[in-house]
Design an enzyme around this catalytic site. Structure first.
Site, mmCIF file in Angstrom:
data_model
loop_
_atom_site.group_PDB
_atom_site.id
_atom_site.type_symbol
_atom_site.label_atom_id
_atom_site.label_comp_id
_atom_site.label_asym_id
_atom_site.label_seq_id
_atom_site.Cartn_x
_atom_site.Cartn_y
_atom_site.Cartn_z
ATOM 1 C CB THR A 195 -0.925 0.031 1.225
ATOM 2 O OG1 THR A 195 -0.135 -0.041 2.424
ATOM 3 C CG2 THR A 195 -1.916 -1.122 1.189
ATOM 4 C CB CYS A 204 -3.165 4.556 12.411
ATOM 5 S SG CYS A 204 -1.633 4.397 11.439
ATOM 6 C CB CYS A 246 0.477 1.822 10.079
ATOM 7 S SG CYS A 246 -0.159 1.621 8.422
ATOM 8 C CB CYS A 286 -2.630 0.835 11.976
ATOM 9 S SG CYS A 286 -3.651 1.320 10.555
ATOM 10 C CB CYS A 299 -1.469 4.929 7.701
ATOM 11 S SG CYS A 299 -3.088 4.173 7.849
ATOM 12 N NE ARG A 341 -5.379 -7.342 11.952
ATOM 13 C CZ ARG A 341 -4.583 -7.204 12.996
ATOM 14 N NH1 ARG A 341 -4.213 -5.994 13.411
ATOM 15 N NH2 ARG A 341 -4.118 -8.249 13.624
ATOM 16 N NE ARG A 371 -0.336 7.115 0.222
ATOM 17 C CZ ARG A 371 -0.262 5.956 -0.408
ATOM 18 N NH1 ARG A 371 0.911 5.525 -0.852
ATOM 19 N NH2 ARG A 371 -1.347 5.220 -0.599
#
Length: 240
Positions: free
Chosen positions: A33, A70, A37, A41, A67, A44, A65
């Site tokens: 992604t 969170c 995080c 967070c 998240c 999963r 970058r």
């Protein structure tokens, strides 16, 4: 004090249990992604897609970058909490550096801690009985009709809510006021419903005595910690 997570296995275990105590100790990067995080967070990720970083800067240097779920770049607030028994049952207190943020009555330890986590979703929760001992003692003293030591408060609410909570603390022990009377006391006579809602949102049981607010006909109405507790508090105060 933030726990130390020295191995990747310990870090992954913290992520699996969404351990908020690990927030700030390290950051979790997710290759698929492209985000990094907090360990707590709700996402999963699969273990094979995860990398660990000591700092936000290291995660950003790897091309990741923050998240949006969170928000790992936002400051972490620490809340120390503890539970104890009072004359009216179990209580939980939580304090920040600014002061007492939550003081509630209840019946189930697990449910009370879960409620604390839900109220402060971005806080790091640290169980520290010593940090809240004074608050729990003040609560017990107030239930017994004694004035406890003054405590610094970290009240979080709207301007109207804080005005209502202050007005509640001005109601003398042994006395009651109606929601309409409290509305007039804060200069908002039309805000009876909002006063009732502020009483329901009161974060500091007994110390901010929403139990002293009754219906215009004198009826007890509701109480977020149980009408029986409200009745017991008023009876104790009238007998003092």
């Amino acid at each position: 004090m933030t726990p130390i997570y020295l191995t990747d296995d310990k870090r992954w275990a913290a992520i699996e249990r969404r351990d908020r105590a690990a927030d700030g100790a390290f950051f979790c990067g997710v290759r698929t992604t492209g985000v990094y995080c907090r360990p707590s967070c709700a996402g999963r990720p699969l273990r094979r897609n995860v990398a660990f970083y000591e700092t936000r800067e290291a995660a950003r240097a790897a091309g990741l970058r923050a998240c949006l779920r969170c928000r790992p770049d936002e400051p972490i607030e620490t809340l120390a909490y503890g539970l104890g028994d009072t004359p009216l049952g179990l209580a939980l207190a939580a304090s920040s550096k600014a002061g007492l943020a939550l003081l509630v009555l209840g019946d189930d330890r697990v449910a009370m801690v879960e409620d604390l986590a839900a109220r402060f979703p971005r806080a790091q929760l640290i169980e520290d009985q010593d940090s809240v001992a004074a608050a729990l003692a003040a609560l017990s003293a107030a239930i017994e009709g004694s004035a406890g030591a003054g405590l610094a408060l970290d009240e979080r609410g709207t301007e109207l809510q804080r005005a209502v909570w202050k007005a509640l603390r001005d109601i003398p022990a042994g006395s009651t006021a109606s929601y309409a009377q409290v509305a007039r006391a804060i200069g908002r006579p039309e805000a009876v419903r909002a006063v009732a809602q502020a009483c329901g949102a009161n974060p500091l049981a007994v110390l901010t005595p929403c139990h002293r607010v009754v219906r215009s006909d004198g009826g007890l109405s509701g109480y977020r910690w149980g009408v029986e507790r409200k009745k017991a508090l008023l009876e104790r105060e009238r007998a003092a």
